[in-house]
Design a protein around this motif. Structure first.
Motif, PDB file in Angstrom:
ATOM      1  N   SER A   1       0.802  -1.219   0.000  1.00 44.51           N
ATOM      2  CA  SER A   1       0.000   0.000   0.000  1.00 44.51           C
ATOM      3  C   SER A   1       0.838   1.273   0.000  1.00 44.51           C
ATOM      4  N   GLY A   2       2.114   1.170   0.366  1.00 44.53           N
ATOM      5  CA  GLY A   2       2.978   2.341   0.393  1.00 44.53           C
ATOM      6  C   GLY A   2       4.093   2.233  -0.617  1.00 44.53           C
ATOM      7  N   PRO A   3       5.038   3.181  -0.585  1.00 45.77           N
ATOM      8  CA  PRO A   3       6.190   3.116  -1.493  1.00 45.77           C
ATOM      9  C   PRO A   3       6.968   1.820  -1.279  1.00 45.77           C
ATOM     10  N   LEU A   4       7.483   1.278  -2.371  1.00 42.77           N
ATOM     11  CA  LEU A   4       8.248   0.032  -2.281  1.00 42.77           C
ATOM     12  C   LEU A   4       9.646   0.346  -1.753  1.00 42.77           C
ATOM     13  N   THR A   5       9.933  -0.153  -0.556  1.00 45.59           N
ATOM     14  CA  THR A   5      11.232   0.045   0.075  1.00 45.59           C
ATOM     15  C   THR A   5      11.817  -1.309   0.424  1.00 45.59           C
ATOM     16  N   LEU A   6      12.979  -1.600  -0.115  1.00 46.59           N
ATOM     17  CA  LEU A   6      13.633  -2.883   0.125  1.00 46.59           C
ATOM     18  C   LEU A   6      14.909  -2.670   0.946  1.00 46.59           C
ATOM     19  N   PRO A   7      15.361  -3.708   1.636  1.00 46.64           N
ATOM     20  CA  PRO A   7      16.604  -3.591   2.395  1.00 46.64           C
ATOM     21  C   PRO A   7      17.791  -3.368   1.462  1.00 46.64           C
ATOM     22  N   GLU A   8      18.910  -2.926   2.051  1.00 44.35           N
ATOM     23  CA  GLU A   8      20.139  -2.805   1.283  1.00 44.35           C
ATOM     24  C   GLU A   8      20.544  -4.194   0.770  1.00 44.35           C
ATOM     25  N   PRO A   9      20.947  -4.293  -0.501  1.00 43.01           N
ATOM     26  CA  PRO A   9      21.379  -5.602  -1.025  1.00 43.01           C
ATOM     27  C   PRO A   9      22.567  -6.142  -0.235  1.00 43.01           C
ATOM     28  N   LEU A  10      22.605  -7.454  -0.092  1.00 43.77           N
ATOM     29  CA  LEU A  10      23.704  -8.117   0.601  1.00 43.77           C
ATOM     30  C   LEU A  10      24.720  -8.619  -0.417  1.00 43.77           C
ATOM     31  N   ALA A  11      25.983  -8.532  -0.050  1.00 40.73           N
ATOM     32  CA  ALA A  11      27.045  -8.943  -0.967  1.00 40.73           C
ATOM     33  C   ALA A  11      27.247 -10.451  -0.972  1.00 40.73           C
ATOM     34  N   GLU A  12      26.942 -11.111   0.159  1.00 42.60           N
ATOM     35  CA  GLU A  12      27.209 -12.539   0.264  1.00 42.60           C
ATOM     36  C   GLU A  12      25.993 -13.280   0.791  1.00 42.60           C
ATOM     37  N   ALA A  13      25.776 -14.457   0.263  1.00 45.07           N
ATOM     38  CA  ALA A  13      24.660 -15.301   0.680  1.00 45.07           C
ATOM     39  C   ALA A  13      25.002 -16.027   1.976  1.00 45.07           C
ATOM     40  N   PRO A  14      23.992 -16.461   2.724  1.00 45.40           N
ATOM     41  CA  PRO A  14      24.265 -17.242   3.940  1.00 45.40           C
ATOM     42  C   PRO A  14      24.940 -18.564   3.602  1.00 45.40           C
ATOM     43  N   VAL A  15      25.778 -19.031   4.510  1.00 39.22           N
ATOM     44  CA  VAL A  15      26.484 -20.294   4.312  1.00 39.22           C
ATOM     45  C   VAL A  15      25.934 -21.398   5.212  1.00 39.22           C
ATOM     46  N   ALA A  16      25.101 -21.032   6.171  1.00 41.57           N
ATOM     47  CA  ALA A  16      24.496 -22.014   7.071  1.00 41.57           C
ATOM     48  C   ALA A  16      23.141 -21.491   7.518  1.00 41.57           C
ATOM     49  N   ILE A  17      22.301 -22.404   7.989  1.00 42.36           N
ATOM     50  CA  ILE A  17      20.957 -22.024   8.420  1.00 42.36           C
ATOM     51  C   ILE A  17      20.598 -22.783   9.692  1.00 42.36           C
ATOM     52  N   ARG A  18      19.828 -22.137  10.531  1.00 44.46           N
ATOM     53  CA  ARG A  18      19.312 -22.811  11.710  1.00 44.46           C
ATOM     54  C   ARG A  18      17.939 -22.241  12.018  1.00 44.46           C
ATOM     55  N   PHE A  19      17.162 -23.002  12.774  1.00 44.69           N
ATOM     56  CA  PHE A  19      15.796 -22.591  13.058  1.00 44.69           C
ATOM     57  C   PHE A  19      15.538 -22.600  14.556  1.00 44.69           C
ATOM     58  N   SER A  20      14.643 -21.713  14.967  1.00 46.43           N
ATOM     59  CA  SER A  20      14.207 -21.663  16.348  1.00 46.43           C
ATOM     60  C   SER A  20      12.707 -21.416  16.351  1.00 46.43           C
ATOM     61  N   GLY A  21      12.121 -21.462  17.542  1.00 49.32           N
ATOM     62  CA  GLY A  21      10.676 -21.277  17.667  1.00 49.32           C
ATOM     63  C   GLY A  21      10.052 -22.503  18.269  1.00 49.32           C
ATOM     64  N   SER A  22       9.245 -22.327  19.280  1.00 49.71           N
ATOM     65  CA  SER A  22       8.621 -23.468  19.963  1.00 49.71           C
ATOM     66  C   SER A  22       7.488 -24.024  19.123  1.00 49.71           C
ATOM     67  N   PRO A  23       7.249 -25.341  19.186  1.00 51.16           N
ATOM     68  CA  PRO A  23       6.152 -25.944  18.427  1.00 51.16           C
ATOM     69  C   PRO A  23       4.811 -25.293  18.721  1.00 51.16           C
ATOM     70  N   ALA A  24       4.614 -24.847  19.964  1.00 49.59           N
ATOM     71  CA  ALA A  24       3.333 -24.249  20.322  1.00 49.59           C
ATOM     72  C   ALA A  24       3.071 -22.947  19.572  1.00 49.59           C
ATOM     73  N   ALA A  25       4.147 -22.279  19.151  1.00 48.35           N
ATOM     74  CA  ALA A  25       4.003 -20.999  18.451  1.00 48.35           C
ATOM     75  C   ALA A  25       3.756 -21.177  16.975  1.00 48.35           C
ATOM     76  N   ARG A  26       3.783 -22.420  16.505  1.00 51.89           N
ATOM     77  CA  ARG A  26       3.768 -22.628  15.061  1.00 51.89           C
ATOM     78  C   ARG A  26       2.383 -22.811  14.477  1.00 51.89           C
ATOM     79  N   ARG A  27       1.383 -22.923  15.308  1.00 50.66           N
ATOM     80  CA  ARG A  27       0.033 -23.097  14.753  1.00 50.66           C
ATOM     81  C   ARG A  27      -0.890 -22.000  15.227  1.00 50.66           C
TER      82      ARG A  27
END
Length: 373
Positions: free
Chosen positions: A347-373
């Protein structure tokens, strides 16, 4: 950045959603899963989607109507999810155009303007087309997430998604492709699906029919490759068998075609996700045929198996917003990695974050199962 991923897969049963708050620190991308959910299609809309799939033919009026109706359904699903800063919508695949093993085009419906209008936030959509334009299969895109998830696992690792179509990602060397039917033929024989694998468990595999089905030329094609319900239509199997025997045979078809690829790549560990991961009969057949591979669900790595693809699309939205490619050329067959999607402003002006020079090399996840539904 909080991103909502939305997708309806090749089972065409509803819209999966996932809100993930992504944070990058020293090359490690952490995704806090704040919500996962599923919104079934209304019965009339699902019937219209199924009626538009091959081998049926529809006119452009119905294509226009479905693009609108699916977009509105996705907009409702987005509005029901927690607030976010960006939406990435896969939409609904209606056709995947493959000729002589090459993908010529792919069509996902679900007009993103309805989502942007309903939520007020920008929407990334049409994510497969750029990979296809670069010579890729446009699938399986989830291989980008799979490779990050498999980092650090011992031995030879793979990731398997058992949706309507089954796809496999191999870590070394990076490779991904559709192995053939996942649950599509099982669901067509026993709609909406074989709950808990009860029919397959009660039936007997018909070896003659299974051998005929295994002669499908697709299985002999070399990857990268992709397929869909354009090939594995509801009418793909015609057999006069008791329903439990038919479902048992179709379940064995999926298990055998997947296991053959696991054996081919000599995988030690396989991460399983998708609806088929909840089918005990299918998983039992698969374990038997893929010995000695060890299977674990993506839940054990912090990614709910039923929501993995929605989480992947949340990731793709984050990557696109930060100017990063979301494809692995060795997995899709494209000429190079590509930034995916088209962006519809909110609904407003399109504003994107500053581009990143490098992609992530690893990933991890958090968040309790109760929060997922």
């Amino acid at each position: 950045m909080r991103v909502l991923g939305l997708i309806s897969g090749t089972s065409h049963d509803g819209i999966d959603s996932a809100v993930v708050d992504w944070t990058l620190d020293a090359g490690v991308l952490t995704g806090r899963i704040e919500h996962t959910g599923e919104r079934p299609y209304e019965p009339e809309l699902r019937a219209r989607i199924r009626a538009a799939l091959p081998p049926h033919r529809v006119d452009l009026g119905e294509v226009c109507a479905l693009d609108t109706l699916i977009g509105q359904a996705f907009a409702v699903a987005a509005a029901e999810a927690p607030p976010c800063e960006l939406v990435c919508s896969h939409g609904q695949t209606l056709f995947h155009w493959v000729e002589d093993g090459r993908v010529r085009g792919t069509l996902q419906l679900g007009q993103p303007a309805w989502i942007a209008e309903r939520t007020g936030v920008p929407v990334v959509s049409d994510v497969r087309a750029r990979d296809v334009a670069a010579g890729g299969q446009g699938a399986p895109l989830v291989s980008y997430l799979d490779l990050l998830l498999m980092a650090g696992l011992p031995g030879r690792a793979g990731a398997l998604n058992l949706g309507g179509i089954a796809n496999l990602t191999v870590r070394e060397p990076p490779l991904a492709y559709d192995t053939g039917p996942g649950c599509a033929l099982i669901d067509a024989a026993a709609p909406p699906y074989d709950r808990d694998g009860a029919l397959a468990s009660a039936g007997t595999v018909d070896r003659d029919l299974l051998d005929r089905l295994l002669a499908e030329p697709y299985y002999l094609q070399e990857p990268p490759k992709s397929t869909g319900k354009e090939l594995f239509t509801p009418d793909y199997v015609k057999a006069e068998l008791p329903l439990p025997d038919l479902v048992a045979t179709l379940t064995a078809l999926t298990a055998e075609t997947v296991a053959a690829e696991i054996r081919r790549h000599r995988l030690d560990t396989v991460i399983v996700s998708g609806g088929g991961a909840r089918n005990p009969a299918l998983m039992s057949m698969l374990r038997l045929r893929a010995t000695p591979a060890r299977f674990l669900t993506s839940d054990e790595l912090g990614v709910p198996a039923d929501s993995k693809e929605a989480i992947a699309f949340s990731l793709f939205g984050w990557l696109t917003a930060h100017g990063l490619a979301a494809t692995v050329p060795g997995c899709t067959g494209a000429s190079g990695a590509r930034i995916l999607g088209t962006i519809t402003p909110g609904s407003g002006p399109l504003t994107l974050p500053e581009p990143l020079a490098e992609a992530p090399v690893a990933i991890r996840f958090s968040g309790s199962p109760a929060a997922r539904r």
